[in-house]
Design a protein around this motif. Sequence first.
Motif, short mmCIF file in Angstrom:
data_model
loop_
_atom_site.label_atom_id
_atom_site.label_comp_id
_atom_site.label_asym_id
_atom_site.label_seq_id
_atom_site.Cartn_x
_atom_site.Cartn_y
_atom_site.Cartn_z
N ASN A 207 0.85 -1.20 0.00
CA ASN A 207 0.00 0.00 0.00
C ASN A 207 0.88 1.24 0.00
N THR A 208 1.63 1.42 -1.08
CA THR A 208 2.52 2.56 -1.25
C THR A 208 2.42 3.07 -2.68
N PRO A 209 2.77 4.33 -2.92
CA PRO A 209 2.67 4.87 -4.28
C PRO A 209 3.56 4.15 -5.30
N ASP A 210 4.67 3.58 -4.85
CA ASP A 210 5.58 2.93 -5.79
C ASP A 210 5.44 1.41 -5.79
N ALA A 211 4.40 0.88 -5.15
CA ALA A 211 4.17 -0.57 -5.16
C ALA A 211 3.80 -1.03 -6.56
N PRO A 212 4.07 -2.30 -6.90
CA PRO A 212 3.72 -2.82 -8.22
C PRO A 212 2.24 -3.15 -8.31
N VAL A 213 1.41 -2.14 -8.12
CA VAL A 213 -0.04 -2.33 -8.02
C VAL A 213 -0.76 -1.21 -8.76
N PHE A 214 -1.77 -1.59 -9.55
CA PHE A 214 -2.76 -0.65 -10.06
C PHE A 214 -4.12 -1.15 -9.57
N VAL A 215 -4.90 -0.30 -8.94
CA VAL A 215 -6.25 -0.65 -8.53
C VAL A 215 -7.22 0.05 -9.47
N GLN A 216 -8.12 -0.71 -10.07
CA GLN A 216 -9.01 -0.17 -11.10
C GLN A 216 -10.47 -0.42 -10.75
N SER A 217 -11.33 0.41 -11.32
CA SER A 217 -12.77 0.20 -11.19
C SER A 217 -13.48 1.05 -12.23
N PHE A 218 -14.66 0.58 -12.66
CA PHE A 218 -15.52 1.41 -13.49
C PHE A 218 -16.30 2.41 -12.63
N ASP A 219 -16.39 2.16 -11.34
CA ASP A 219 -17.20 3.02 -10.49
C ASP A 219 -16.31 3.94 -9.66
N PRO A 220 -16.38 5.25 -9.89
CA PRO A 220 -15.55 6.17 -9.11
C PRO A 220 -15.86 6.13 -7.63
N ALA A 221 -17.08 5.73 -7.25
CA ALA A 221 -17.42 5.66 -5.83
C ALA A 221 -16.52 4.66 -5.10
N SER A 222 -16.20 3.57 -5.78
CA SER A 222 -15.33 2.56 -5.17
C SER A 222 -13.91 3.09 -5.01
#
Length: 405
Positions: A207-222
């Motif tokens: 849970n860091t800005p430079d982690a190898p992670v993209f979290v995506q969603s179609f819903d901006p509320a999520s």
Amino acid sequence: MGTARALGRHIAACSASLLPVVCFAQPATISSTLDGAPPLIIGHRGLPGLYPEEVIAGYQAAISGGTDALELDLQSSSDGVLFACHNVYLSDTTDVAKHPEFASRSKTRMVDGVATGPDWYISDFTAAELKTLRVRQPIATRSKQYDGLYPMATFQEIVDLAKRAMAAHSGRRIHVYPETKNPLYQRQLGRPLEEKLLAMLTKEGWNTPDAPVFVQSFDPASLKLMRKLGLKTKVVQLIDGTDIDYRSGAITYTSPDTAKPFSWLQAGDPRTFAAMVSAAGLAEIKTYADGIGPWKPYILPARGVDAAGNPVTALAEASNMPPTSLIADAHNAGLFVHAYTFRDESQHLTRTYHRDPKAEYHAYFSLGVDGVFTDFSTTARSALTDWLKERGTVRNEGTGPARRP
């Protein structure tokens, strides 16, 4: 390599081990992306051009084929375990219908404003029960050779696979790219995704800005909720559409779940996803996200009419229109652009590409796209290598893609 057999030959040739050194050259830099790095190859649901969707074997094959990211859809079991599966129901991608012990669980539901079923829903099964199912290829024209061989994958198993791949090859950076799927529907069922996802990423130290992670969603509320809860990774706002009006090339919005985020539908918001690609929409996205994931026609529209002047009925009969300014507009707003979904089959290609999937990748790379979601990571990697060579931006040394934050 548009066929399953060719994909299999490439993977076999590149490796005799589980997580091999990938057979591609190391790119240098490319100036038209937001950060100047080569675009990312995003393994959409693993390698579903050959394997069933979202199984560990498919993700392993995508890594072998040169992917930079393992993309997946998050669903929750009844006991709160996050699984990778595209739909909230099971019949299209698993053998659940062959399990008599689960026959009584078939039902109908409303999912994000759309009536579904009768079907079996992931949220009604424990993790142990889901693991008894076997995954199958949902697309009739694709290979069925691996149907029935693999169980459903958990998010934890995919995270562990990415970590093993990076540990085995220190030059590789393999992102995980989870999507909170139908998040409001799942929260209403008592199966919220956001808190669980954040807790898992925190546990993994990711849970860091430079982690190898993209979290995506179609819903901006999520996405906004996860930011409020403390999510620090890169965040991507997906942008959908229903179909294309081939007379004009305009994207159409008819189905409730592809016309707008469900949170907008619930609130009576008259906007569609089209609002997100406006200047005001991009500025709003920048307040909570780092990038956008638009459907490809937002970037390169397609249009076509027959001899009688009637609009064509299939993408393969249409031709590219001039590109929109979306990539440049997004970059000007400080947002990267990951476009979806690239596929080898000719029915997914406009006439402009003459049935050559690499030509489509080259068109989007030339426009400055920052990443591509693909069902065929091997083809995408080969296309990127060829395109970089043509531009004189590939170094001969190295065995993997350049690292990027």
